[in-house]
Design a protein around this motif. Sequence first.
Motif, PDB file in Angstrom:
ATOM      1  N   ARG A   1       0.171  -2.775   1.121  1.00 17.45           N
ATOM      2  CA  ARG A   1      -1.219  -2.875   1.619  1.00 17.45           C
ATOM      3  C   ARG A   1      -2.235  -2.754   0.486  1.00 17.45           C
ATOM      4  N   CYS A   2      -1.834  -2.170  -0.630  1.00 20.91           N
ATOM      5  CA  CYS A   2      -2.790  -1.913  -1.717  1.00 20.91           C
ATOM      6  C   CYS A   2      -3.117  -3.207  -2.447  1.00 20.91           C
ATOM      7  N   VAL A   3      -4.413  -3.480  -2.583  1.00 21.88           N
ATOM      8  CA  VAL A   3      -4.838  -4.724  -3.249  1.00 21.88           C
ATOM      9  C   VAL A   3      -5.452  -4.423  -4.624  1.00 21.88           C
ATOM     10  N   HIS A   4      -5.200  -3.266  -5.160  1.00 22.57           N
ATOM     11  CA  HIS A   4      -5.607  -2.857  -6.517  1.00 22.57           C
ATOM     12  C   HIS A   4      -7.123  -2.835  -6.720  1.00 22.57           C
ATOM     13  N   CYS A   5      -7.905  -2.793  -5.666  1.00 28.63           N
ATOM     14  CA  CYS A   5      -9.361  -2.949  -5.843  1.00 28.63           C
ATOM     15  C   CYS A   5      -9.973  -1.776  -6.606  1.00 28.63           C
ATOM     16  N   GLY A   6      -9.380  -0.603  -6.504  1.00 20.67           N
ATOM     17  CA  GLY A   6      -9.884   0.558  -7.245  1.00 20.67           C
ATOM     18  C   GLY A   6     -11.070   1.251  -6.604  1.00 20.67           C
ATOM     19  N   PHE A   7     -11.465   0.847  -5.387  1.00 25.27           N
ATOM     20  CA  PHE A   7     -12.574   1.547  -4.722  1.00 25.27           C
ATOM     21  C   PHE A   7     -12.266   3.043  -4.605  1.00 25.27           C
ATOM     22  N   CYS A   8     -11.001   3.339  -4.376  1.00 27.35           N
ATOM     23  CA  CYS A   8     -10.595   4.734  -4.170  1.00 27.35           C
ATOM     24  C   CYS A   8     -10.883   5.604  -5.392  1.00 27.35           C
TER      25      CYS A   8
ATOM     26  N   ARG B   1      -5.356   4.851  -7.563  1.00 26.18           N
ATOM     27  CA  ARG B   1      -4.714   3.562  -7.878  1.00 26.18           C
ATOM     28  C   ARG B   1      -3.611   3.755  -8.923  1.00 26.18           C
TER      29      ARG B   1
ATOM     30  N   ILE C   1      -0.671   5.532  -7.426  1.00 21.68           N
ATOM     31  CA  ILE C   1       0.130   4.660  -6.559  1.00 21.68           C
ATOM     32  C   ILE C   1       1.121   3.858  -7.417  1.00 21.68           C
TER      33      ILE C   1
ATOM     34  N   CYS D   1     -10.496   3.868   1.183  1.00 18.03           N
ATOM     35  CA  CYS D   1      -9.705   2.631   1.024  1.00 18.03           C
ATOM     36  C   CYS D   1     -10.000   1.612   2.125  1.00 18.03           C
ATOM     37  N   PRO D   2     -10.411   0.396   1.757  1.00 13.15           N
ATOM     38  CA  PRO D   2     -10.689  -0.608   2.790  1.00 13.15           C
ATOM     39  C   PRO D   2      -9.420  -1.253   3.351  1.00 13.15           C
ATOM     40  N   SER D   3      -8.276  -1.021   2.691  1.00  8.76           N
ATOM     41  CA  SER D   3      -7.035  -1.671   3.138  1.00  8.76           C
ATOM     42  C   SER D   3      -6.154  -0.775   3.981  1.00  8.76           C
TER      43      SER D   3
ATOM     44  N   VAL E   1      -4.530   2.007   3.076  1.00 12.41           N
ATOM     45  CA  VAL E   1      -3.330   2.510   2.396  1.00 12.41           C
ATOM     46  C   VAL E   1      -3.143   3.995   2.739  1.00 12.41           C
TER      47      VAL E   1
HETATM   48  S1  SF4 Z   1      -8.925   1.446  -2.405  1.00 10.09           S
HETATM   49 FE1  SF4 Z   1      -6.987   1.128  -1.308  1.00 10.09          FE
HETATM   50  S2  SF4 Z   1      -6.423  -0.992  -1.749  1.00 10.09           S
HETATM   51 FE2  SF4 Z   1      -7.982  -0.430  -3.267  1.00 10.09          FE
HETATM   52  S3  SF4 Z   1      -6.760   0.340  -5.022  1.00 10.09           S
HETATM   53 FE3  SF4 Z   1      -7.266   2.116  -3.773  1.00 10.09          FE
HETATM   54  S4  SF4 Z   1      -5.485   2.347  -2.429  1.00 10.09           S
HETATM   55 FE4  SF4 Z   1      -5.377   0.261  -3.255  1.00 10.09          FE
END
Ligand code: SF4
Length: 437
Positions: free
Chosen positions: A24-31, A49, A52, A86-88, A90
């Motif tokens: 599910r993680c799309v590497h966006c780094g919002f977290c 990130r 993970i 996290c928007p996805s 995870v």
């Molecule tokens: S916010 Fe969610 S989807 Fe984006 S990097 Fe972090 S864990 Fe992955």
Amino acid sequence: MQTHFTPAQLADPDLQSADAILRRCVHCGFCNATCPTYQITGDELDGPRGRIYLIKGLLEGDGAASNKVAGHLDRCLSCLACMTTCPSGVNYMHLIDQARPRIVNHAGRDWPARWQRGLLARLLPHVARFRLLLVIARHVIKYIPLPLRLRPLRELLQTAPPDAATPLAAHHPATAPRRGAVALLAGCVQQVFGSEINLATVRLLNRAGYDVDVIKDACCGAIAHHLGHESNALAQIRTNATRWSEGAGRWQAIIVNASGCGTMLKDYAYLLRNDPGCAAAVATLVPLFKDISEFMAMDGNLPPATAAPAGLRIISQAPCSLRHGQLVSEQPRQLLQEHGFIVIAAPNDNTCCGSAGTYNLLQPELAETLGRNKAAALDAAGGDVIASGNLGCMMQIGRFSNLPRVHTVQLLDWASGGPRPSAIANGRQTRYSRVND
Ligand code: SF4
Ligand code: SF4
């Protein structure tokens, strides 16, 4: 995120579940933006990130963690701010939960760290052992030079209130027209350090018309679980599920007033996912677990205010385990407002105070930075008292703050006819001494 588990690995239901989470993680780094440890160290591997990626490597490989990997994962608070950001969707909690036992089992730590963690896992969940240690600490340990790693534990023991050994009765009948019965999980550390919170909870529930059965001899399993001692944690959880499900028919709710325990209890179904023998017990129990603020906010449960102290400004702090772990953040504020308190939203409320279970004992430097930042923000908010939903946060903030700290339930009890909380009544800062005192 791409994963590379072998078909043999994916036959393991735990790795199958981890694979689904990782993908599910799309590497966006919002977290990373809301991760307290990333904000302090600025190291990608100290953010969700990066962690993970480390967990993915650990699970895909032979499970052996290097000291470097263990260090970055150990610095995680399990505050779960990354999950609400996290928007996805995870589920980071279930990933780090799989990594921790692998670090314990594969000896990525040096022996003093393993020894320290083993001691905490064997001590804190057992009220009788903890009380005994407290007696020893009062009379002996303070005079003995201890290894550096054990000094935060000594500091903690020295802040125990004088009534730490007062046991709570097992049954408390309603003191208002009866609406039913509930169980109260008295906690393990809380029975030693926060008996005033438990007493206030019982009085409030009795006044709301509920008989209260106190569960005194059980730990929810969170301490062992977060230390990676998974077999101990699962044994505790199984025992609880079996025992409590026998009494569940009598109770409308099982009340928790330590939000760290509440997050753990509400996850019992996942934690026992590989144990079909417990499925029925867990299905009965999990809907009953309620944080005290959640339960009091339910229709008609809050007893009327009779003695609301006019004009007292309360800074309402939402512990991470309540805000991110249980998604309960508005109820404590609403309840306090209903009872006539002036409520100030806590600034910086998304960020952990550094308590995080045993984190402040295991990672004292990072915990101190977080604690000082949190206390400074709260002290500057313009309130008279800090109210929290978790004893651990009250104690951690209390090490650095100038304001009295109480549990939300103590204020609700006071406003509806209970005694004034001692932290406010005595005009002293609090029962928990500050680092600089
Ligand atoms: S916010 Fe969610 S989807 Fe984006 S990097 Fe972090 S864990 Fe992955
Ligand atoms: S649980 Fe907290 S400390 Fe750990 S990665 Fe997520 S935001 Fe960071």
